[in-house]
Motif scaffolding. Structure first.
Motif, PDB file in Angstrom:
ATOM      1  N   ARG A   1       1.398  -4.407  17.068  1.00  0.00           N
ATOM      2  CA  ARG A   1       2.649  -3.642  17.120  1.00  0.00           C
ATOM      3  C   ARG A   1       2.888  -2.922  15.794  1.00  0.00           C
ATOM      4  NH1 ARG A   1       6.853  -8.722  17.134  1.00  0.00           N
ATOM      5  NH2 ARG A   1       6.214  -9.627  15.150  1.00  0.00           N
ATOM      6  N   ASP A   2       3.730  -1.919  15.836  1.00  0.00           N
ATOM      7  CA  ASP A   2       3.945  -1.129  14.635  1.00  0.00           C
ATOM      8  C   ASP A   2       4.881  -1.858  13.678  1.00  0.00           C
ATOM      9  OD1 ASP A   2       6.135   1.115  16.481  1.00  0.00           O
ATOM     10  OD2 ASP A   2       6.539  -0.856  15.633  1.00  0.00           O
ATOM     11  N   ARG A   3       5.030  -1.381  12.479  1.00  0.00           N
ATOM     12  CA  ARG A   3       5.786  -2.061  11.442  1.00  0.00           C
ATOM     13  C   ARG A   3       7.278  -2.092  11.726  1.00  0.00           C
ATOM     14  NH1 ARG A   3       3.159  -5.506   9.710  1.00  0.00           N
ATOM     15  NH2 ARG A   3       4.756  -5.759   8.124  1.00  0.00           N
TER      16      ARG A   3
ATOM     17  N   TRP B   1      11.336   8.371  -2.127  1.00  0.00           N
ATOM     18  CA  TRP B   1      12.022   7.338  -2.909  1.00  0.00           C
ATOM     19  C   TRP B   1      12.769   6.380  -1.985  1.00  0.00           C
ATOM     20  CZ3 TRP B   1      12.170   6.305  -8.140  1.00  0.00           C
ATOM     21  CH2 TRP B   1      13.137   5.391  -8.556  1.00  0.00           C
ATOM     22  N   GLN B   2      13.408   6.906  -0.974  1.00  0.00           N
ATOM     23  CA  GLN B   2      14.112   6.050  -0.024  1.00  0.00           C
ATOM     24  C   GLN B   2      13.134   5.190   0.778  1.00  0.00           C
ATOM     25  OE1 GLN B   2      16.535   8.682   2.312  1.00  0.00           O
ATOM     26  NE2 GLN B   2      17.902   9.223   0.598  1.00  0.00           N
ATOM     27  N   ASP B   3      11.951   5.761   1.099  1.00  0.00           N
ATOM     28  CA  ASP B   3      10.934   4.957   1.779  1.00  0.00           C
ATOM     29  C   ASP B   3      10.487   3.791   0.907  1.00  0.00           C
ATOM     30  OD1 ASP B   3      11.019   6.567   3.986  1.00  0.00           O
ATOM     31  OD2 ASP B   3       9.313   7.831   3.354  1.00  0.00           O
ATOM     32  N   MET B   4      10.362   4.034  -0.386  1.00  0.00           N
ATOM     33  CA  MET B   4      10.004   2.956  -1.305  1.00  0.00           C
ATOM     34  C   MET B   4      11.073   1.870  -1.314  1.00  0.00           C
ATOM     35  SD  MET B   4       8.505   5.238  -4.482  1.00  0.00           S
ATOM     36  CE  MET B   4       8.539   3.839  -5.599  1.00  0.00           C
ATOM     37  N   THR B   5      12.331   2.292  -1.269  1.00  0.00           N
ATOM     38  CA  THR B   5      13.425   1.316  -1.250  1.00  0.00           C
ATOM     39  C   THR B   5      13.359   0.451   0.002  1.00  0.00           C
ATOM     40  OG1 THR B   5      14.829   2.855  -2.512  1.00  0.00           O
ATOM     41  CG2 THR B   5      15.921   1.050  -1.315  1.00  0.00           C
ATOM     42  N   ARG B   6      13.070   1.080   1.151  1.00  0.00           N
ATOM     43  CA  ARG B   6      12.961   0.315   2.393  1.00  0.00           C
ATOM     44  C   ARG B   6      11.766  -0.650   2.345  1.00  0.00           C
ATOM     45  NH1 ARG B   6      14.856   5.272   4.686  1.00  0.00           N
ATOM     46  NH2 ARG B   6      12.704   6.023   4.908  1.00  0.00           N
ATOM     47  N   ASP B   7      10.680  -0.234   1.716  1.00  0.00           N
ATOM     48  CA  ASP B   7       9.517  -1.123   1.592  1.00  0.00           C
ATOM     49  C   ASP B   7       9.852  -2.346   0.750  1.00  0.00           C
ATOM     50  OD1 ASP B   7       7.890   0.443   3.152  1.00  0.00           O
ATOM     51  OD2 ASP B   7       7.078   1.600   1.474  1.00  0.00           O
ATOM     52  N   VAL B   8      10.604  -2.122  -0.329  1.00  0.00           N
ATOM     53  CA  VAL B   8      11.014  -3.259  -1.164  1.00  0.00           C
ATOM     54  C   VAL B   8      11.914  -4.201  -0.378  1.00  0.00           C
ATOM     55  CG1 VAL B   8      12.325  -3.933  -3.211  1.00  0.00           C
ATOM     56  CG2 VAL B   8      10.745  -2.002  -3.337  1.00  0.00           C
TER      57      VAL B   8
ATOM     58  N   SER C   1       0.829  -1.210   0.000  1.00  0.00           N
ATOM     59  CA  SER C   1       0.000   0.000   0.000  1.00  0.00           C
ATOM     60  C   SER C   1       0.860   1.255   0.000  1.00  0.00           C
ATOM     61  CB  SER C   1      -0.928  -0.008   1.217  1.00  0.00           C
ATOM     62  OG  SER C   1      -1.804  -1.105   1.167  1.00  0.00           O
ATOM     63  N   ARG C   2       1.928   1.209   0.789  1.00  0.00           N
ATOM     64  CA  ARG C   2       2.816   2.367   0.817  1.00  0.00           C
ATOM     65  C   ARG C   2       3.492   2.569  -0.532  1.00  0.00           C
ATOM     66  NH1 ARG C   2       4.602   0.471   6.179  1.00  0.00           N
ATOM     67  NH2 ARG C   2       6.504  -0.280   5.179  1.00  0.00           N
ATOM     68  N   LEU C   3       3.906   1.460  -1.150  1.00  0.00           N
ATOM     69  CA  LEU C   3       4.537   1.566  -2.468  1.00  0.00           C
ATOM     70  C   LEU C   3       3.564   2.126  -3.500  1.00  0.00           C
ATOM     71  CD1 LEU C   3       6.607  -1.748  -2.741  1.00  0.00           C
ATOM     72  CD2 LEU C   3       7.505   0.574  -2.829  1.00  0.00           C
TER      73      LEU C   3
ATOM     74  N   ALA D   1       3.187   5.782  -2.869  1.00  0.00           N
ATOM     75  CA  ALA D   1       4.392   6.524  -3.246  1.00  0.00           C
ATOM     76  C   ALA D   1       4.536   6.599  -4.766  1.00  0.00           C
ATOM     77  CB  ALA D   1       5.619   5.864  -2.623  1.00  0.00           C
ATOM     78  N   LEU D   2       4.222   5.522  -5.469  1.00  0.00           N
ATOM     79  CA  LEU D   2       4.312   5.544  -6.928  1.00  0.00           C
ATOM     80  C   LEU D   2       3.334   6.545  -7.533  1.00  0.00           C
ATOM     81  CD1 LEU D   2       4.693   1.729  -7.695  1.00  0.00           C
ATOM     82  CD2 LEU D   2       6.406   3.527  -8.061  1.00  0.00           C
ATOM     83  N   ALA D   3       2.181   6.665  -6.890  1.00  0.00           N
ATOM     84  CA  ALA D   3       1.205   7.631  -7.394  1.00  0.00           C
ATOM     85  C   ALA D   3       1.737   9.068  -7.280  1.00  0.00           C
ATOM     86  CB  ALA D   3      -0.107   7.499  -6.647  1.00  0.00           C
TER      87      ALA D   3
END
Length: 411
Positions: A366-368, A232-239, A215-217, A220-222
């Motif tokens: 708990r949180d992510r 962009w760095q958050d997307m990298t961490r999600d991957v 969902s975050r990805l 972020a892509l949108a």
């Protein structure tokens, strides 16, 4: 299998002996009894011995046959010989002619053998055999009936797979020859149910764990962030999180299916723990102090899997510790204990037995940042089982949780 073979063998032996005894009594009980013609003929011949030339024709008129034998042609036992010498008749049984009468003619010193040439054998072989094998078949059917009944239960149960993946339990008496097979079948049903349940939980865990980073990805892509920006760095961490989750689930699935080939060697445990702690220190939160309290110990085990188990325990401690983690080694005569203490919130008493089960997370909300699929400790338990060891959690002197990995002492 051995019990079934012995049971069948003993049953067949007893059946053969019993049938032979009963049928011999039924079919052959008259062998020792004199036929009506024998007694009458013995009395008649004793009276007619004075006219031996007329005896054959007279007996022939009665349907009997007379043979004259040399006295020494038959080796008589002493008691029978004395009986003949005393003028008493003897009766013997022949398979072809039935009962035969022997009388000594002292005048000619000859032995008179009188028999009924048309006398059928008292034992009807075909009837005897037919009755014997029919009764044997009946007895064997009685023996196989409980076996067939239990096998029918097994067949019906194997066709009745339930929606939860389990098979219906089969109940048989302890005396049943298939009791051990039925017990194994019930265990198989339990294992199938557990495997199906694990598969469903794995599917649910995959969907749940992937939903948030995906969902975050998607969000972020949108936004179409430029490369190198914070989104962009958050997307990298999600991957990276997705990759970690996939790898953790694949590792657990492979461990559940088959045990790997273990590469056992003598490990200097203190050196192994120190090396792993140095590598993990880079990922340890800065507010947490990682301490080592190691004693010399040698452990016969697979170094890769020992490090994997300890790494999972230490990662779990880093998620929950407030400020301090202590890794220590204790040894005694019987075992080696590798312990990881933290000063976190600890583990509830009700969760101590469940925490090593797959997909179990005591703090479901708990949180992510503390995320995970709940498989790390399940992998630890599997590794300990491969080493004939164990794992448990208890209250730590630091106030949080103490995880203990036990290994048998080698000598």
């Amino acid at each position: 299998m051995g019990r079934l073979f012995v049971s069948l063998y003993v049953f067949i032996v007893l059946s053969l002996v019993g049938l032979a005894a009963v049928l011999d009594k039924v079919f052959l009980e008259n062998d020792s009894k004199l036929d009506p013609w024998v007694a009458a003929t013995a009395a008649f011949v004793s009276q007619q011995l004075s006219l031996p030339e007329n005896l054959p024709s007279q007996l022939d008129g009665f349907g009997l046959k007379l043979d004259r034998l040399d006295v020494d042609s038959i080796a008589w036992p002493q008691d029978m010989a004395e009986q003949l010498q005393n003028g008493q008749p003897l009766v013997l049984f022949d398979d072809e002619y039935g009962q035969q009468l022997y009388i000594l003619d002292s005048r000619n010193n000859q032995l008179l053998q009188i028999y009924h040439p048309d006398q059928p054998s008292q034992l009807n072989v075909w009837l005897y055999s037919g009755v014997f094998f029919a009764l044997l078949a009946l007895l064997l059917s009685l023996w196989t009936w409980p076996l067939w009944r239990d096998l029918s239960k097994l067949r019906e149960a194997s066709r009745s797979l339930r929606q939860d993946g389990s098979l219906p339990a089969i109940s048989v008496g302890s005396a049943s020859a298939l009791s051990s097979i039925m017990h194994s079948f019930n265990q198989l049903g339990t294992q199938i149910k557990q495997l199906v349940q694990n598969q469903r939980e794995l599917t649910g865990a995959v969907a749940h764990e992937f939903r948030t980073p995906l969902s975050r990805l998607k969000f972020a892509l949108a936004m179409e962030p430029p490369p190198g920006s914070a989104p962009w760095q958050d997307m990298t961490r999600d991957v990276e999180e997705l990759e970690r989750l996939v790898q953790e689930m694949l590792d657990y699935a492979s461990m559940e299916n088959t045990a790997p080939e273990m590469d056992y060697s003598t490990l200097p445990l203190a050196e192994l723990v120190e090396g792993l702690a140095n590598r993990m220190a880079a990922n340890c939160p800065p507010h947490i102090k990682l301490e080592l309290q190691l004693s010399d110990a040698e452990l016969l085990a697979d170094g890769y899997f020992v490090q994997r188990a300890l790494q999972n325990i230490m990662q779990n401690a880093m998620r929950y510790a407030k400020s301090r983690i202590l890794v220590s080694i204790e040894t005694d005569r019987d075992e080696i204990r590798l312990m990881v203490d933290d000063d976190g919130q600890g583990v509830e008493e009700a969760d101590k037995d469940k925490i090593f089960e797959p997909f179990f997370r005591p703090d479901a909300g708990r949180d992510r940042k503390r995320g995970g699929a709940g498989l790390g400790l399940a992998i630890v338990r599997r590794i300990q089982q491969w080493h004939q060891g164990s794992c448990k959690v208890e209250r730590s002197p630091l106030g949080g949780a103490r995880f203990i990995l036990r290994y048998p002492q080698t000598r």
